[in-house]
Design an enzyme around this catalytic site. Structure first.
Site, PDB file in Angstrom:
ATOM      1  N   LYS A 114       1.155  -0.940  -0.096  1.00  0.00           N
ATOM      2  CA  LYS A 114       0.100   0.009   0.076  1.00  0.00           C
ATOM      3  C   LYS A 114       0.898   0.953   0.244  1.00  0.00           C
ATOM      4  CE  LYS A 114      -4.846   0.481   0.432  1.00  0.00           C
ATOM      5  NZ  LYS A 114      -5.503   0.218   0.217  1.00  0.00           N
TER       6      LYS A 114
HETATM    7  N1  GLU Z   1      -6.974   0.333  -2.611  1.00  0.00           N
HETATM    8  C1  GLU Z   1      -8.340  -1.389  -3.430  1.00  0.00           C
HETATM    9  C2  GLU Z   1      -8.440  -1.791  -2.196  1.00  0.00           C
HETATM   10  O1  GLU Z   1      -8.569  -1.272  -0.955  1.00  0.00           O
HETATM   11  C3  GLU Z   1      -7.737  -1.832  -4.230  1.00  0.00           C
HETATM   12  C4  GLU Z   1      -6.704  -1.936  -4.813  1.00  0.00           C
HETATM   13  C5  GLU Z   1      -5.972  -2.959  -5.772  1.00  0.00           C
HETATM   14  O2  GLU Z   1      -6.684  -2.564  -7.094  1.00  0.00           O
HETATM   15  O3  GLU Z   1      -5.082  -2.950  -5.798  1.00  0.00           O
HETATM   16  O4  GLU Z   1      -8.558  -3.219  -2.401  1.00  0.00           O
END
Ligand code: GLU
Length: 424
Positions: A114
């Site tokens: 992240k």
């Molecule tokens: N931000 C989204 C989540 O928390 C998507 C992450 C992604 O598609 O890699 O799952």
């Protein structure tokens, strides 16, 4: 729930503290693999970067950015990038860990990562936002890549920002690399269905949970916190299935409507004015009163730590659908379990987004693109298959769905860890 990491001091309400307590709760169900459980409490890699940009008035501003790769045992890192004034390293660590669990829960060949920048993007112009995104991408460029770590949208980031990230990474590498990020615009290697995928996953898991628990969607009252990409699409799909959206809360205010909101009207209003406040087809109430509104289904789809023990005691819903990441505190989980409320945990409930991100990445590699129907069918199959497996695990051990999801996911992560072994 000791962290073992010198730079975080988890309290019971911190996101990383919440995550550690979730890992502690699953440990008794991991059998021999529990030997490896400490691996989940240590992010593999965490990068802090300074992001200086020139503002439109000629001054220079510095922002702090992060990219954390929590675990790469099962594949490249995967997870979004968040722009928010409250972002901290500790929060990004927790969000990256939840991505590890999420990808394993739906069996995608990824680890968890992240990123984030501590910034209020509403205060930046379009050009400033572009400079911020491009400089951040360059700074984390050493550790991201189509085979290493693949960012995507999250809170306050979108397809346009992904296009800048893809372009910056590609310029620095000297070759177009569409697979370095997902959630891109369609004409740049994006996937059909990606924008609505997270909200769709929330709806599909919610519809299945309702079926299993004997709740008629046609009569259901739904309360939604967060009216962004996740909450607004979930609300739209529930309303289309006959449910009444009786309460909506976002950063600008809280509205109720006994007859059920016209979700399309509310979406148009919110897109135009940047929030729901001022929408005439509903009554404004105090923010805290949101948790007392009578509802059958509650969808927290905003930020972490919203469902506290006190709020968990007050809600009337039978089902909680975690559209957000980490919205429920561990103490609230206990209250909800005691009260017989079913929580569909974030790591399965909102996994629709990363699942279609995976489809996008696969399509980019094969340069062969699927129809929206194909994507939605595959998405539903993956999410419902995973939910079925998790529900069976919960029945087998008589444990809440969150612990069951962690059991299924952590077995996969730790089995991969064990097979790979330690080096040297
Ligand atoms: N931000 C989204 C989540 O928390 C998507 C992450 C992604 O598609 O890699 O799952």
């Amino acid at each position: 729930m000791k962290s073992g990491l010198s730079f975080v001091c988890p309290t019971s309400v911190s996101p990383w503290g919440t995550y550690l307590s979730q890992v502690d709760r699953v440990t008794p169900y991991l059998g021999e693999l529990a030997r490896w459980v400490e691996t989940l409490k240590h992010p593999k890699r965490a990068l802090i970067v300074d992001v200086p940009i020139e503002l439109d008035d000629g001054t220079v501003a510095h922002y702090e950015g992060y990219r954390v790769q929590h675990n790469l045992s099962r594949g490249p890192g995967k997870g979004g990038v968040r722009f928010h004034p409250d972002v901290t390293l500790e929060e990004v660590m927790a969000l990256s860990a939840w991505m590890t669990v999420k990808c394993a829960a739906v069996n995608l060949p990824y680890g968890g990562a992240k990123g984030g920048i501590r910034v209020d993007p509403r205060k930046l112009s379009h050009k400033e936002l572009e400079r911020l995104t491009r400089r951040y991408t360059s700074e984390i460029g050493a550790i991201i890549g189509p085979q290493q770590d693949i960012p995507a949208p999250d809170v306050n980031t979108n397809a346009k920002i992904m296009a800048w990230m893809m372009d910056t990474y590609s310029i620095n590498r000297g070759a177009t690399a569409t697979g370095v990020v997902t959630g891109k615009p369609i004409h740049l290697g994006g996937s059909l269905g990606r924008v609505r995928a997270t909200g769709r996953g929330v709806f599909v898991t919610g519809r299945e949970a309702s079926r299993r628990l004997g709740l008629e969607l046609g009569d259901a009252r739904v309360a939604v916190q967060g009216f962004g990409n996740v909450g607004s699409v979930a609300a739209e799909l529930f309303a289309a299935a006959g449910a009444k959206i009786v309460a909506v809360q976002d950063h600008s205010g809280t509205l109720v409507n006994e007859r059920g909101f016209d979700v399309a009207h509310l979406q148009d209003f919110s897109a135009k004015y940047g929030g729901i406040d001022g929408f005439k087809e509903g009554d404004r109430i105090d923010g805290e009163a949101f948790w007392d509104v009578r509802a059958d289904i509650l969808i927290p789809a905003a930020l972490e730590g919203q469902l506290t023990a006190d709020r968990a005691r007050r809600i009337t819903s039978k089902i909680v659908l975690e559209g957000a990441n980490g919205p429920t505190l561990p103490q609230a989980d206990d209250v909800l379990a005691d009260r017989g409320v079913w929580v569909i945990p974030d790591v399965i409930c909102n996994a629709g987004g990363v699942t279609v991100s995976y489809f996008e990445w696969v399509q980019d590699f094969s340069s062969f693109f699927w129809s929206e129907d194909e994507i939605n069918q595959r998405l539903d199959r993956i999410i419902l298959g995973a939910l079925d497996q998790i529900w069976a695990k919960a029945d087998e051990h008589k444990i809440p769905l969150r612990t069951a999801t962690y059991a299924v996911a952590c077995e996969r992560i730790l089995a991969a860890r064990q097979e790979r072994g330690l080096y040297p």
